[in-house]
Enzyme design. Structure first.
Site, mmCIF file in Angstrom:
data_model
loop_
_atom_site.group_PDB
_atom_site.id
_atom_site.type_symbol
_atom_site.label_atom_id
_atom_site.label_comp_id
_atom_site.label_asym_id
_atom_site.label_seq_id
_atom_site.Cartn_x
_atom_site.Cartn_y
_atom_site.Cartn_z
ATOM 1 N N GLU A 1 0.842 -1.164 -0.141
ATOM 2 C CA GLU A 1 0.174 -0.008 -0.064
ATOM 3 C C GLU A 1 0.912 1.270 0.149
ATOM 4 O OE1 GLU A 1 -0.997 -2.637 1.637
ATOM 5 O OE2 GLU A 1 -2.900 -2.983 0.464
ATOM 6 N N HIS B 1 -11.168 -5.423 8.936
ATOM 7 C CA HIS B 1 -11.891 -5.303 7.265
ATOM 8 C C HIS B 1 -13.100 -4.711 7.432
ATOM 9 C CE1 HIS B 1 -8.891 -8.370 6.478
ATOM 10 N NE2 HIS B 1 -9.206 -8.199 5.334
#
Lengths: 330, 328
Positions: free
Chosen positions: A60, A129
């Site tokens: 990322e 998540h």
């Protein structure tokens, strides 16, 4: 007119903007060959090639950093973070580099980039998540933050976002993938920083973001004629269209903000801050923020529904704030 | 060993020499100004001096064009001046004046001039390493032969951002030069606590790029290594990792007192890059002592002009603070 779902709205927006501007490009994990794990970019790599739609390694900080450097050098990148929870792996470019580059350079740099991703709970994916992290980027000077609630707005806002010459975080709630709406043919734009009065009313102003807009609409339906609710969807949470919210509260005298993020120091706290400061004399009740409980998102479905406001919780809160009409019993 | 004349023409060599002297004298002068402020009871600031590392930034920059990008560090005055940042605007920026290159908003660690490819210093160690990927990608995307350089130190080499950056650069064969200026200390931490191996460049093979260990105080060696890497990148062959062994004359920044062993410092001072380069040119008959002294005098005159310009410049008007905050 035609039916469209959220994934199609995203794909069409990106496709149209890539066709319109050579410098628009898309990068992220699984976006190219696979077309995105959420089915949001089918066939875009086939259409535009690997140069413009490319699969990144699982990295990322490199993904976001690449978008930043490319934007500094004249491209208009769109970088996807697969679950926005993963943005934590890119926090240096997200906080210390991108939103500060223009200012630190004395306005010499322009970073027309978009960081997009899905977020939210309701699918039992547990604490790492399921977060709603928009407050971090609202709070950091230099980011614009956009959170559409409908298919129509998603396409229109994403096009505006891509065209905007500033860094924008564009977030959609996972629960919206199931939504299908009738939308016009062709192209349309929804401008940033313009709130939408979804529904007019007189007893209370409810400001809701993302999936909480439709959850609030369910709550309103359950209230029937009992209470007249004015529902506002800010659409862009930063910079916020404060005026629309203030005009509404000055009419209704009551405010409830509903969002999926925890209430402490969330977006709702900012709305209340603005309303209390600018429209204090118009308030007939305390402004209220209904957000998630202050716990990490649990795994079990029933616990998730306990943590995040549900339509019944929203309806109950509205009833608490709006007093019974004269002639009815409490 | 090559003669200077084999590698550089005279104009270029003297241009390089002048810039090295400029960086050195700039650092000395700026630190002096800070100490003046301290004596006057004002906040002196804390500059991160580049003294001792001039051969690296000039060896690299002598191979670059204005449209090549450079991502610098907190120790970036040398990178900025090497890339050609205007001296008056640099001094004004360090003083926080409106006429500074960044309108007084960036300061010492954030010197930017995108027109000459200077994409900023960075207050975050390793912060520029993900950014350089985008510059490399944009160069390829647009079908140009531009290259992008990322500077970092022995401390920065430990940041995860470097590994993610090299990994992606290796996969996509990006036109990037990773420039590790190993000056033995990260703040006060010696390299032996930083890295389990002696030569960081050995890691490059793991990212599918060549790695070189270069004597960082030898301008010619630096230039030649840079030249190899830049040519590779321009030819589409991908990234290169260069580790330059060097030493900074000062501690990490002005507020940290000297803590390094005297013997170590003496040894490195005897390898002063400016003296080495200057002496070499004189020994080879490539340039004369008078010529080099004249260059030093020019540098000092330009520096004083820049300092006066900055002193005479006003501070930024607070009313302009949010001007241009959002790009239209």
């Amino acid at each position: 007119m035609r039916m469209m779902n959220l994934a199609q709205a995203i794909c069409e927006a990106v496709d149209e903007e890539m066709a319109r501007d050579e410098n628009v490009c898309l990068l992220g994990e699984d976006v190219g060959v696979f077309g995105g794990v959420w089915g949001t970019y089918p066939r875009l790599q086939t259409k535009y090639g690997e140069r413009r739609v490319w699969d990144t390694p699982l990295s990322e900080s490199a993904i976001v950093g690449t978008a930043a450097g490319a934007a500094m050098c004249g491209l208009r990148p769109i970088a996807e973070i697969m679950y926005f929870d993963f943005v934590t792996c890119a926090m240096d470019p997200m906080i210390n580099q991108i939103p500060k580059a223009r200012f630190m350079s004395g306005n010499q740099l322009t970073l027309p980039l978009t960081i997009i991703g899905q977020f939210g709970s309701g699918s039992s994916e547990a604490a790492q998540h399921s977060q709603s992290l928009e407050a971090w980027f609202i709070h950091t000077p230099g980011w614009k933050v956009v959170m559409p609630s409908s298919v129509y707005d998603t396409k229109g806002l994403l096009k505006s976002t891509i065209r905007d010459n500033n860094p924008v975080v564009f977030l959609w709630n996972r629960s919206l993938y199931e939504v299908k709406e009738e939308v016009p043919d062709g192209e349309w734009i929804v401008p940033l920083s313009q709130a939408n009065v979804v529904r007019e009313g007189t007893d209370i102003t409810v400001v809701a973001t993302s999936f909480m807009v439709s959850q609030t609409q369910k709550a309103i339906e359950s209230l029937g004629d009992e209470i007249s609710v004015e529902l506002i969807d800010p659409r862009t949470v930063q910079p916020l269209d404060v005026r629309t919210i203030l005009e509404s509260v000055e009419k209704t005298g009551r405010l409830l903000v509903v969002h999926e993020a925890p209430a402490i120091c969330g977006f709702g706290a900012e709305v209340v801050r603005q309303v209390v400061y600018h429209s204090f004399d118009y308030l007939d009740a305390q402004p209220v923020v209904l957000g998630a409980m202050h716990v990490p998102m649990p795994f079990a479905e029933n616990l998730e529904r306990t943590v995040v406001p549900q339509p019944k919780d929203i309806a109950e809160k509205i009833r608490e704030i709006v007093p019974a009409r004269a002639g009815s019993y409490v | 060993m090559n003669k200077v004349a084999d590698v550089l023409n005279k104009d270029k060599a003297l241009w390089i020499y002048k810039r090295m002297v400029l960086i050195r004298h700039f650092e000395l002068r700026m630190q002096q100004l800070c100490l003046d402020k301290k004596k006057a009871g004002e906040n002196p600031g804390a500059l991160h001096s580049y003294e001792g590392q001039e051969a690296i930034s000039m060896g690299i920059s002598a191979c670059l064009r204005d449209d090549d990008c450079v991502f610098s560090t907190h120790r970036g005055h040398g990178h900025a001046l090497s890339k050609g940042l205007n001296l008056r605007l640099t001094v004004a920026e360090l003083m926080g004046k409106a006429a500074g290159c960044c309108r007084g908003r960036g300061g010492s660690m954030h010197l930017f001039d995108p027109k000459i490819g200077l994409m900023g210093g960075n207050g975050i160690v390793g912060g520029g390493l993900p950014l350089v990927l985008g510059a490399g990608y944009a160069a390829k995307y647009k079908g140009t032969d531009r290259v992008a350089v990322a500077y970092f130190g022995d401390g920065g080499a430990s940041q995860g951002s470097l590994h993610e950056s090299m990994n992606l650069a290796g996969i996509w064969k990006l036109p990037i030069i990773y420039v590790l200026e190993n000056n033995v200390y990260a703040a006060t931490t010696h390299f032996r606590y930083q890295c389990p191996i002696e030569n960081v460049a050995e890691r490059a093979a793991g990212y599918a790029m060549p790695g070189e260990t270069v004597p960082g105080n030898d301008l010619i060696a630096c230039y030649q290594a840079a030249d190899r890497a830049v040519r590779r990148a321009r030819a589409g062959e991908g990234a290169t990792f260069l580790e330059f062994k060097t030493y900074r004359h000062r501690t990490h920044c002005m507020v940290i007192p000297e803590h390094r062993p005297q013997a170590e410092r003496d040894e490195w001072h005897s390898k002063d890059p400016i003296l080495i380069f200057g002496n070499r040119m004189m020994d080879e008959g490539f340039a004369g002592e008078a010529e080099l002294k004249k260059i030093v005098a020019e540098v000092d005159a330009e520096l004083e002009d820049a300092v006066q310009f900055a002193k005479d410049s006003p501070y930024p008007d607070p009313a302009t603070l949010t001007e241009g905050f959002w790009a239209n």
